[in-house]
Scaffold this motif. Sequence first.
Motif, PDB file in Angstrom:
ATOM      1  N   SER A  74      -3.802  -4.761   2.942  1.00 56.10           N
ATOM      2  CA  SER A  74      -3.173  -5.270   4.169  1.00 56.10           C
ATOM      3  C   SER A  74      -4.035  -5.085   5.404  1.00 56.10           C
ATOM      4  O   SER A  74      -3.653  -5.516   6.480  1.00 56.10           O
ATOM      5  CB  SER A  74      -1.852  -4.530   4.383  1.00 56.10           C
ATOM      6  OG  SER A  74      -2.090  -3.127   4.413  1.00 56.10           O
ATOM      7  N   GLY A  97       0.836  -1.197   0.000  1.00 53.30           N
ATOM      8  CA  GLY A  97       0.000   0.000   0.000  1.00 53.30           C
ATOM      9  C   GLY A  97       0.875   1.252   0.000  1.00 53.30           C
ATOM     10  O   GLY A  97       0.548   2.246  -0.656  1.00 53.30           O
ATOM     11  N   PHE A  98       1.953   1.185   0.737  1.00 54.13           N
ATOM     12  CA  PHE A  98       2.875   2.326   0.776  1.00 54.13           C
ATOM     13  C   PHE A  98       3.400   2.584  -0.633  1.00 54.13           C
ATOM     14  O   PHE A  98       3.388   3.717  -1.130  1.00 54.13           O
ATOM     15  CB  PHE A  98       4.040   2.028   1.738  1.00 54.13           C
ATOM     16  CG  PHE A  98       4.805   3.260   2.125  1.00 54.13           C
ATOM     17  CD1 PHE A  98       4.631   3.842   3.367  1.00 54.13           C
ATOM     18  CD2 PHE A  98       5.698   3.852   1.237  1.00 54.13           C
ATOM     19  CE1 PHE A  98       5.323   4.994   3.712  1.00 54.13           C
ATOM     20  CE2 PHE A  98       6.397   4.994   1.576  1.00 54.13           C
ATOM     21  CZ  PHE A  98       6.205   5.569   2.818  1.00 54.13           C
ATOM     22  N   HIS A 111      -8.046   2.347   5.689  1.00 50.13           N
ATOM     23  CA  HIS A 111      -8.808   1.944   6.881  1.00 50.13           C
ATOM     24  C   HIS A 111     -10.317   2.067   6.673  1.00 50.13           C
ATOM     25  O   HIS A 111     -11.085   1.933   7.623  1.00 50.13           O
ATOM     26  CB  HIS A 111      -8.373   2.787   8.083  1.00 50.13           C
ATOM     27  CG  HIS A 111      -6.937   2.593   8.409  1.00 50.13           C
ATOM     28  ND1 HIS A 111      -6.488   1.556   9.206  1.00 50.13           N
ATOM     29  CD2 HIS A 111      -5.829   3.278   8.020  1.00 50.13           C
ATOM     30  CE1 HIS A 111      -5.166   1.631   9.296  1.00 50.13           C
ATOM     31  NE2 HIS A 111      -4.736   2.656   8.589  1.00 50.13           N
ATOM     32  N   GLY A 163      -0.328  -5.659   0.183  1.00 51.32           N
ATOM     33  CA  GLY A 163      -0.389  -5.073  -1.156  1.00 51.32           C
ATOM     34  C   GLY A 163      -1.263  -3.821  -1.163  1.00 51.32           C
ATOM     35  O   GLY A 163      -1.821  -3.439  -0.128  1.00 51.32           O
ATOM     36  N   ASP A 185      -6.793  10.966   3.372  1.00 50.61           N
ATOM     37  CA  ASP A 185      -7.151   9.617   3.816  1.00 50.61           C
ATOM     38  C   ASP A 185      -8.673   9.585   3.942  1.00 50.61           C
ATOM     39  O   ASP A 185      -9.265  10.590   4.377  1.00 50.61           O
ATOM     40  CB  ASP A 185      -6.570   9.332   5.207  1.00 50.61           C
ATOM     41  CG  ASP A 185      -5.052   9.188   5.208  1.00 50.61           C
ATOM     42  OD1 ASP A 185      -4.420   9.477   4.174  1.00 50.61           O
ATOM     43  OD2 ASP A 185      -4.509   8.795   6.255  1.00 50.61           O
TER      44      ASP A 185
HETATM   45  C1  PLP Z   1      -3.651   5.342   5.652  1.00 44.78           C
HETATM   46  C2  PLP Z   1      -2.628   4.354   5.201  1.00 44.78           C
HETATM   47  N1  PLP Z   1      -2.216   4.381   3.916  1.00 44.78           N
HETATM   48  C3  PLP Z   1      -1.281   3.525   3.456  1.00 44.78           C
HETATM   49  C4  PLP Z   1      -0.705   2.587   4.280  1.00 44.78           C
HETATM   50  C5  PLP Z   1       0.337   1.663   3.730  1.00 44.78           C
HETATM   51  O1  PLP Z   1      -0.200   0.417   3.531  1.00 44.78           O
HETATM   52  P1  PLP Z   1       0.635  -0.944   3.551  1.00 44.78           P
HETATM   53  O2  PLP Z   1       0.809  -1.307   4.987  1.00 44.78           O
HETATM   54  O3  PLP Z   1      -0.244  -1.876   2.828  1.00 44.78           O
HETATM   55  O4  PLP Z   1       1.921  -0.696   2.878  1.00 44.78           O
HETATM   56  C6  PLP Z   1      -1.103   2.516   5.608  1.00 44.78           C
HETATM   57  C7  PLP Z   1      -0.515   1.495   6.477  1.00 44.78           C
HETATM   58  O5  PLP Z   1      -0.029   1.310   7.342  1.00 44.78           O
HETATM   59  C8  PLP Z   1      -2.088   3.424   6.094  1.00 44.78           C
HETATM   60  O6  PLP Z   1      -2.464   3.412   7.360  1.00 44.78           O
END
Ligand code: PLP
Length: 440
Positions: free
Chosen positions: A277, A148-149, A247, A284, A215
């Motif tokens: 995730s 996700g990052f 979330h 992912g 977000d």
């Molecule tokens: C708001 C938000 N975006 C993106 C991410 C990144 O996601 P990932 O853990 O799948 O890399 C997170 C995770 O911790 C998150 O809280």
Amino acid sequence: MKPESQINLNKEKLLKDYTELSLADFFDIPGNDIYERAGDFAEYVKETKKRKHYNYRRVSATGAAPVMTIIDRYTGREKEMIYLASNDYLNLTRHPKTIAAGMVALEKYGTGAGSVPLLGGTLDIHIELEEKIARFKGCKDAVIFTSGFGSNCGTLMSMLNQNDVAILDILDHASIVEGCKNTNIKLFKHNDLDYLEKVLKRYSSKFRTKLIAVDGVYSMDGDIAPLDRIVELAKAYGAYVMVDEAHASGVIGSNGRGTPEHFHIEGKVDIVAGTFSKALGTVGGFIAASEELAEYIRFFSKTYMFSTAMTPQVAGSLIAGLDVIENEPELRSRLWTNIRYFKGNLLDLGFNIGNSETAIFPIIIGDDLLVKEACSELHERGIYVNPVLYPAVQKNQSRIRISLTSKHTREHLDETLNALEDVFIKPKQNAELIKQKCVV
Ligand SMILES: Cc1ncc(COP(=O)(O)O)c(C=O)c1O
């Protein structure tokens, strides 16, 4: 020659300053090279462990579940804990269908995709997943990433440069901020639409692409972005909107489709981003958008183009997980029953939980040391919660972060509430009683 170090933590200084120090003090000490900084940080970590404040990287022997067994760092023994630090909101990490589908994909395709997606790593189940997630988010197409990052960061980096502007809520996730490092960033106060409008008014004529990124649900506060009004404002000023649904997916919206569904504006948000995730229980990330933008991102996002495709097993579990979200709404209902019960009780006890509206509860304390001590005490009592300290949140906003899942039982929640009351409320009441008695 190396410039004179400005802060050099010797042992005595470290002990004296321990309560004042935070991670921010070790990140960029002018004059100290990386090994000196790491050396200072190692001393700090040693002290943190000595004080039993090192509530990080607790090692699980069983995996995510409402109750899990960890190997206690301080005793070396196994310890059962009520686990309230997971983003596995619907407990899909252990759903029989997600496990079975993952195993089928593992058997059929093997352990890895073999290559990057553009050059040989794309499997038919990746395409199926892209189509499914695009439909789930009410968009024409989607791109899937291995984190996700990486999906937020890589997408933003591919879309914006020095001619453009990213307009960000001050509490946006680090992956959004990081992705905007090569463009112009303008921040607005958290969820403050008047402020956002001022920023739009001031800057929208000065840049080529204007993108507001927020977000959907804020990860440290559990509140929801006013996405409907943000989309209206964006339209008025010729800006695009990206929402990170990490979330929100599986949690809000009447079918768990997230923030656009919650506000009845599905199909009206330009870029819907998210992670696999959290409620989807694997790993992912994804970007759902128009077909043109999705294809552009596939060729210009470095975290997609230069990174090996998602493992087949994860893709298999995700396809099943999306079906579960659609076909088993009772999981989400149970989560919401837990959220309402827990929230009501926290408020009755007098805790400051900010504007939490979802499965994430910040217990805002504002004192780092108190948060660390409380987390350790809760750990002793078998309650697994996380400390969130500066610089992850503002200095007077340190907190304990609690997240609920659908499979937490009433007993788990009551035990947690009792422990929170014993740790935070009763000592305060006792101190007040003693004070009153002394005055009499
Ligand atoms: C708001 C938000 N975006 C993106 C991410 C990144 O996601 P990932 O853990 O799948 O890399 C997170 C995770 O911790 C998150 O809280």
